[in-house]
Scaffold this motif. Structure first.
Motif, PDB file in Angstrom:
ATOM      1  N   HIS A 134      44.124  43.330  30.288  1.00 37.94           N
ATOM      2  CA  HIS A 134      43.505  44.610  30.669  1.00 37.94           C
ATOM      3  C   HIS A 134      42.503  44.951  29.574  1.00 37.94           C
ATOM      4  N   LEU A 135      41.223  44.836  29.892  1.00 43.63           N
ATOM      5  CA  LEU A 135      40.165  45.149  28.940  1.00 43.63           C
ATOM      6  C   LEU A 135      39.937  46.653  28.908  1.00 43.63           C
ATOM      7  N   VAL A 153      39.615  45.521  34.253  1.00 41.27           N
ATOM      8  CA  VAL A 153      38.656  46.167  33.343  1.00 41.27           C
ATOM      9  C   VAL A 153      38.656  47.674  33.547  1.00 41.27           C
ATOM     10  N   SER A 154      38.897  48.409  32.469  1.00 44.08           N
ATOM     11  CA  SER A 154      38.679  49.860  32.450  1.00 44.08           C
ATOM     12  C   SER A 154      37.322  50.111  31.823  1.00 44.08           C
ATOM     13  N   VAL A 173      32.130  41.397  39.410  1.00 46.00           N
ATOM     14  CA  VAL A 173      32.538  40.577  40.556  1.00 46.00           C
ATOM     15  C   VAL A 173      33.858  39.859  40.292  1.00 46.00           C
ATOM     16  N   GLU A 174      34.023  39.306  39.092  1.00 47.44           N
ATOM     17  CA  GLU A 174      35.166  38.450  38.809  1.00 47.44           C
ATOM     18  C   GLU A 174      36.419  39.198  38.368  1.00 47.44           C
ATOM     19  N   ALA A 175      36.268  40.428  37.913  1.00 44.12           N
ATOM     20  CA  ALA A 175      37.459  41.201  37.518  1.00 44.12           C
ATOM     21  C   ALA A 175      38.369  41.395  38.719  1.00 44.12           C
ATOM     22  N   GLN A 176      39.674  41.276  38.497  1.00 48.49           N
ATOM     23  CA  GLN A 176      40.634  41.452  39.587  1.00 48.49           C
ATOM     24  C   GLN A 176      40.775  42.910  39.982  1.00 48.49           C
ATOM     25  N   ALA A 177      40.451  43.809  39.069  1.00 43.85           N
ATOM     26  CA  ALA A 177      40.454  45.251  39.364  1.00 43.85           C
ATOM     27  C   ALA A 177      39.530  45.948  38.378  1.00 43.85           C
TER      28      ALA A 177
END
Length: 356
Positions: A134-135, A153-154, A173-177
């Motif tokens: 979790h970034l 990503v937050s 695009v690639e972040a899962q959320a």
């Protein structure tokens, strides 16, 4: 990476520009001197006390032993000390009571209440056995490296507008959320990816406006005394007032200098995270001026002002405008109206209170 855009350069100029590199010892002495000159001795003591507590906590964590397993690795490229600002405050609030998470930050790898040695993201993933990252904020984050792992990503700011546009699109695009603190910030990032889908989760310390009338009539500025927060407008605001202007927060000595020369300005200096609502209530602040000239992505100070029962005046842009429109308990003025527009709004507020 491509050269930063004109917008990125403008934001850097608004935040005070680049600083020349100086030796660490000289930088520390200069920082202490600036705090003393700008915020005052009591503020410097509060800052020093907080630094000492942080050092003691760091030593205690390094001496503890416990499990190194975690399901999620939270990554922060910046300091997690609450004194560094809103992102750190939000992060530490969310971490309270959470289990099965580890935190990798500039100070080390924190997991299970103790600190482990890990120098790379891959090493931290191996040590903890985490299944995803979790970034927490994209500023200064090694995005290429992080994209090698399952990523949540937050997003807290406009950092992705300051980097290579293709890399920014890859992150979105690639972040899962993707998590945003406000609809304003989500809609802004659709300028990069129009089909963007994200979740809006307001910070855990979010507080709606009080239904009760303000407990006092005093006026204040609260937050970082920085140019991008509009602190350079405060002298003009104070000169136009026939009452005191309280200033809560630390910042740049050159912005404090003209404020200290005004007889109706009361400088309180740096305050610890979470203490602003009680400070506003203690000094009977009924109106808080938030003159940020850069759009806010959420505005924790707005939440804290509402928590104290105060009303707010702000420029009409960013998440602060979005929230005031949604909840009321404040006034918005055009950014181009500057200090004069803020003073006119303060006058209207005072007249409305006098007639009620």
């Amino acid at each position: 990476m491509v050269r930063a855009s004109a917008g990125a350069k403008a934001r850097r100029r608004a935040r005070g520009g680049d600083r020349a590199r100086v030796p660490v010892g000289a930088a520390m002495i200069r920082a202490i001197a600036n705090v003393l000159r700008g915020e005052g001795f009591a503020s410097a003591l509060r800052r020093a006390g907080e630094r000492i507590e942080e050092a003691a906590q760091d030593i205690a964590m390094r001496m503890r032993h416990g499990s190194s397993e975690a399901e999620i690795l939270i990554f922060s490229a910046s300091s997690i000390a609450p004194r560094t600002g809103g992102v750190a405050i939000q992060l530490m609030t969310r971490l309270r009571g959470q289990r099965n998470v580890a935190l990798l930050h500039p100070g080390g790898l924190d997991v299970g209440g103790h600190r482990r040695r890990a120098t790379t993201i891959a090493e931290a993933m191996t040590v903890t056995g985490a299944k995803a990252i979790h970034l927490e904020g994209t500023s200064n984050a090694p995005l290429e490296e992080l994209l090698r792992f399952p990523l949540i990503v937050s997003i807290h700011d406009l950092t992705l507008f300051d980097i290579d546009r293709e890399l920014a699109r890859r992150v979105l695009v690639e972040a899962q959320a993707l998590i945003f603190p406000s609809r304003f910030l989500l809609e802004k990032h659709r300028e990069i990816l129009p089909s963007l889908v994200g979740e809006i989760i307001e910070p855990a310390i979010c507080h709606p406006p009080s239904a009760q009338p303000p407990s006092g009539e005093a006026i204040a500025f609260a937050g970082a005394v920085k140019r991008h927060k509009g602190a350079h407008l405060l002298p003009d605001i104070a000169r136009a007032l026939d009452t005191e202007l309280h200033v809560f927060g630390g910042g740049d000595a050159d912005l404090f200098r003209p404020l200290r020369a005004l007889p109706n300005v009361v400088i309180h200096g740096y305050y610890r995270a979470g203490t602003l609502p009680s400070l506003l209530a203690r000094h009977r602040i009924g109106l808080v001026v938030l003159p940020s000239i850069v759009p806010e992505s959420f505005s924790l100070v707005l939440s804290e002002a509402w928590q104290a029962g105060a009303r707010v005046i702000a420029f009409d842009h960013g998440a602060q405008a979005e929230r005031i429109r949604a909840h009321g308990n404040g006034w918005l003025v055009p950014l181009e109206s500057g200090a004069r527009g803020l003073v006119d709004a303060i006058t209207r507020h005072n007249c409305a209170d006098a007639s009620s």
